[in-house]
Design a protein around this motif. Structure first.
Motif, PDB file in Angstrom:
ATOM      1  N   TYR A 184       0.827  -1.208   0.000  1.00 30.22           N
ATOM      2  CA  TYR A 184       0.000   0.000   0.000  1.00 30.22           C
ATOM      3  C   TYR A 184       0.863   1.261   0.000  1.00 30.22           C
ATOM      4  CZ  TYR A 184      -4.009  -3.018   1.056  1.00 30.22           C
ATOM      5  OH  TYR A 184      -4.989  -3.972   0.999  1.00 30.22           O
ATOM      6  N   ILE A 185       1.971   1.202   0.724  1.00 35.60           N
ATOM      7  CA  ILE A 185       2.890   2.342   0.744  1.00 35.60           C
ATOM      8  C   ILE A 185       3.485   2.564  -0.645  1.00 35.60           C
ATOM      9  CG2 ILE A 185       5.078   3.205   1.685  1.00 35.60           C
ATOM     10  CD1 ILE A 185       4.384   1.677   4.282  1.00 35.60           C
ATOM     11  N   LYS A 186       3.813   1.464  -1.319  1.00 34.41           N
ATOM     12  CA  LYS A 186       4.328   1.566  -2.686  1.00 34.41           C
ATOM     13  C   LYS A 186       3.283   2.182  -3.613  1.00 34.41           C
ATOM     14  CE  LYS A 186       7.597  -2.330  -2.532  1.00 34.41           C
ATOM     15  NZ  LYS A 186       7.959  -3.633  -3.125  1.00 34.41           N
ATOM     16  N   CYS A 187       2.026   1.819  -3.404  1.00 35.29           N
ATOM     17  CA  CYS A 187       0.952   2.393  -4.226  1.00 35.29           C
ATOM     18  C   CYS A 187       0.809   3.885  -3.974  1.00 35.29           C
ATOM     19  CB  CYS A 187      -0.370   1.689  -3.936  1.00 35.29           C
ATOM     20  SG  CYS A 187      -0.452   0.031  -4.603  1.00 35.29           S
ATOM     21  N   PHE A 188       0.939   4.282  -2.727  1.00 38.14           N
ATOM     22  CA  PHE A 188       0.899   5.712  -2.385  1.00 38.14           C
ATOM     23  C   PHE A 188       2.013   6.453  -3.122  1.00 38.14           C
ATOM     24  CE2 PHE A 188       2.186   9.353   0.129  1.00 38.14           C
ATOM     25  CZ  PHE A 188       0.975   9.963   0.449  1.00 38.14           C
ATOM     26  N   ALA A 189       3.225   5.879  -3.075  1.00 36.02           N
ATOM     27  CA  ALA A 189       4.349   6.486  -3.791  1.00 36.02           C
ATOM     28  C   ALA A 189       4.112   6.481  -5.291  1.00 36.02           C
ATOM     29  CB  ALA A 189       5.646   5.736  -3.460  1.00 36.02           C
ATOM     30  N   GLY A 190       3.527   5.393  -5.800  1.00 40.47           N
ATOM     31  CA  GLY A 190       3.232   5.314  -7.221  1.00 40.47           C
ATOM     32  C   GLY A 190       2.247   6.385  -7.660  1.00 40.47           C
ATOM     33  N   GLY A 191       1.211   6.623  -6.858  1.00 37.66           N
ATOM     34  CA  GLY A 191       0.257   7.680  -7.176  1.00 37.66           C
ATOM     35  C   GLY A 191       0.900   9.053  -7.186  1.00 37.66           C
ATOM     36  N   ALA A 192       1.821   9.283  -6.241  1.00 37.77           N
ATOM     37  CA  ALA A 192       2.529  10.553  -6.203  1.00 37.77           C
ATOM     38  C   ALA A 192       3.419  10.728  -7.433  1.00 37.77           C
ATOM     39  CB  ALA A 192       3.371  10.645  -4.926  1.00 37.77           C
ATOM     40  N   VAL A 193       4.049   9.638  -7.870  1.00 39.13           N
ATOM     41  CA  VAL A 193       4.887   9.695  -9.076  1.00 39.13           C
ATOM     42  C   VAL A 193       4.034  10.050 -10.298  1.00 39.13           C
ATOM     43  CG1 VAL A 193       6.242   8.299 -10.695  1.00 39.13           C
ATOM     44  CG2 VAL A 193       6.679   8.127  -8.239  1.00 39.13           C
ATOM     45  N   VAL A 194       2.872   9.414 -10.426  1.00 35.20           N
ATOM     46  CA  VAL A 194       1.996   9.695 -11.563  1.00 35.20           C
ATOM     47  C   VAL A 194       1.569  11.164 -11.569  1.00 35.20           C
ATOM     48  CG1 VAL A 194      -0.274   9.210 -12.561  1.00 35.20           C
ATOM     49  CG2 VAL A 194       1.160   7.327 -11.774  1.00 35.20           C
ATOM     50  N   ALA A 195       1.212  11.696 -10.404  1.00 32.71           N
ATOM     51  CA  ALA A 195       0.822  13.099 -10.313  1.00 32.71           C
ATOM     52  C   ALA A 195       1.978  14.019 -10.683  1.00 32.71           C
ATOM     53  CB  ALA A 195       0.318  13.418  -8.907  1.00 32.71           C
ATOM     54  N   SER A 196       3.179  13.682 -10.231  1.00 36.85           N
ATOM     55  CA  SER A 196       4.336  14.519 -10.547  1.00 36.85           C
ATOM     56  C   SER A 196       4.645  14.502 -12.039  1.00 36.85           C
ATOM     57  CB  SER A 196       5.568  14.066  -9.747  1.00 36.85           C
ATOM     58  OG  SER A 196       6.062  12.817 -10.209  1.00 36.85           O
ATOM     59  N   LEU A 197       4.419  13.357 -12.693  1.00 31.14           N
ATOM     60  CA  LEU A 197       4.623  13.281 -14.136  1.00 31.14           C
ATOM     61  C   LEU A 197       3.637  14.187 -14.873  1.00 31.14           C
ATOM     62  CD1 LEU A 197       5.153   9.432 -14.622  1.00 31.14           C
ATOM     63  CD2 LEU A 197       6.888  11.212 -14.786  1.00 31.14           C
ATOM     64  N   ALA A 198       2.384  14.162 -14.426  1.00 34.04           N
ATOM     65  CA  ALA A 198       1.350  14.963 -15.086  1.00 34.04           C
ATOM     66  C   ALA A 198       1.550  16.453 -14.865  1.00 34.04           C
ATOM     67  CB  ALA A 198      -0.032  14.536 -14.580  1.00 34.04           C
ATOM     68  N   LEU A 199       2.019  16.820 -13.682  1.00 30.82           N
ATOM     69  CA  LEU A 199       2.154  18.241 -13.338  1.00 30.82           C
ATOM     70  C   LEU A 199       3.481  18.844 -13.763  1.00 30.82           C
ATOM     71  CD1 LEU A 199       0.617  18.185  -9.736  1.00 30.82           C
ATOM     72  CD2 LEU A 199      -0.403  19.201 -11.782  1.00 30.82           C
ATOM     73  N   GLU A 200       4.542  18.039 -13.698  1.00 30.17           N
ATOM     74  CA  GLU A 200       5.876  18.605 -13.874  1.00 30.17           C
ATOM     75  C   GLU A 200       6.629  18.122 -15.108  1.00 30.17           C
ATOM     76  OE1 GLU A 200       6.842  20.973 -11.969  1.00 30.17           O
ATOM     77  OE2 GLU A 200       5.235  20.818 -10.492  1.00 30.17           O
ATOM     78  N   VAL A 201       6.477  16.866 -15.456  1.00 32.30           N
ATOM     79  CA  VAL A 201       7.337  16.274 -16.478  1.00 32.30           C
ATOM     80  C   VAL A 201       6.782  16.444 -17.893  1.00 32.30           C
ATOM     81  CG1 VAL A 201       8.387  14.131 -17.319  1.00 32.30           C
ATOM     82  CG2 VAL A 201       8.351  14.637 -14.869  1.00 32.30           C
ATOM     83  N   PHE A 202       5.599  15.915 -18.145  1.00 30.19           N
ATOM     84  CA  PHE A 202       5.064  15.948 -19.503  1.00 30.19           C
ATOM     85  C   PHE A 202       4.759  17.362 -20.008  1.00 30.19           C
ATOM     86  CE2 PHE A 202       3.831  11.444 -18.440  1.00 30.19           C
ATOM     87  CZ  PHE A 202       4.808  10.878 -19.255  1.00 30.19           C
ATOM     88  N   PRO A 203       4.225  18.272 -19.168  1.00 29.68           N
ATOM     89  CA  PRO A 203       4.044  19.654 -19.657  1.00 29.68           C
ATOM     90  C   PRO A 203       5.359  20.307 -20.053  1.00 29.68           C
ATOM     91  CG  PRO A 203       2.707  19.290 -17.711  1.00 29.68           C
ATOM     92  CD  PRO A 203       3.601  18.090 -17.840  1.00 29.68           C
ATOM     93  N   LYS A 204       6.405  20.068 -19.267  1.00 29.56           N
ATOM     94  CA  LYS A 204       7.716  20.630 -19.582  1.00 29.56           C
ATOM     95  C   LYS A 204       8.262  20.050 -20.884  1.00 29.56           C
ATOM     96  CE  LYS A 204      10.693  20.967 -16.235  1.00 29.56           C
ATOM     97  NZ  LYS A 204      11.681  20.572 -15.198  1.00 29.56           N
TER      98      LYS A 204
END
Length: 232
Positions: A184-204
């Motif tokens: 579950y902790i890994k899933c929490f981290a995974g969700g945070a990674v997905v959000a960071s990709l959408a907000l920071e990585v792909f737009p850039k």
């Protein structure tokens, strides 16, 4: 020992990337391509290495809730740091660039628990690919905005140290957590990674290299899928 070496190499890429961005030369097109490639690799790695194991063995509703919790937590923190605190001061800059890397390094730390080197090759390789162009582009942009090169370099060194500590702490502090809860902790981290990709990585990436972004993302995805097969 393997954990420490992997973490040092992955976060050390931030310092190398910062040197590259401040003192070297990277075109916007190349930066965008590399960022998109790393984003694609991170996306599939987050799914395969962090989320999918819980979907196979844990409660599906709780697993999906953990992913969403990670995504919403990162989104709120990202908003607070960048919109409320601001990123013009040294502290604000350090907080902003550190926040972007925390999900990846938390994920790396927990993924290394009880895993062999090959099983985390995709995730650690993806984060390494992500760190180099992100640090290079970020450091270059920061040094062009009335910040001294020395100050910018020290900010990225500080970021690398903080992120290394977060990865190591998550690894050693969670080493004895039952596997069900660790998933579950890994899933929490995974969700945070997905959000960071959408907000920071792909737009850039799209901003700097529009029409190659999709192809670069697909190449990163293919690389991560191949690396993942090495651990099977």
């Amino acid at each position: 020992m393997m954990t420490i070496i992997v973490v040092i190499i992955v976060t050390g890429a931030l310092i190398i990337g910062a040197f590259w961005g401040i003192y070297g030369n990277m075109s916007k097109n190349l930066e965008g391509f590399l960022v998109a490639l790393a984003g694609g690799a991170l996306l599939v790695s987050a799914l395969l290495e962090l989320i999918n194991p819980a979907l196979e063995k844990n409660s599906i509703p709780i697993t999906l809730a953990a992913v969403f919790a990670g995504a919403i937590t990162f989104t709120i923190l990202d908003y607070l740091v960048k919109e409320k605190w601001g990123s013009k001061s040294g502290g604000g800059l350090l907080a902003a660039i550190t926040l972007d890397g925390i999900p990846e390094n938390l994920a790396l730390g927990v993924a290394l628990i009880g895993a062999g080197p090959l099983s985390v090759a995709a995730l650690s390789g993806s984060i390494l690919l992500s760190n180099l162009p992100e640090a290079a582009g970020g450091a270059k942009e920061m040094s062009n905005n009335d910040n001294s090169k020395k100050k910018v370099l020290w900010l990225w060194i500080g970021t690398a140290l903080i992120l290394s500590a977060s990865a190591l702490l998550s690894h050693y502090l969670l080493a004895d957590v039952p596997k069900e809860y660790l998933n579950y902790i890994k899933c929490f981290a995974g969700g945070a990674v997905v959000a960071s990709l959408a907000l920071e990585v792909f737009p850039k990436a799209f901003k700097k290299e529009k029409y190659w972004t999709g192809l670069a993302t697909a190449i990163g995805l293919i690389l991560a899928l191949y690396l993942n097969t090495l651990g099977e």
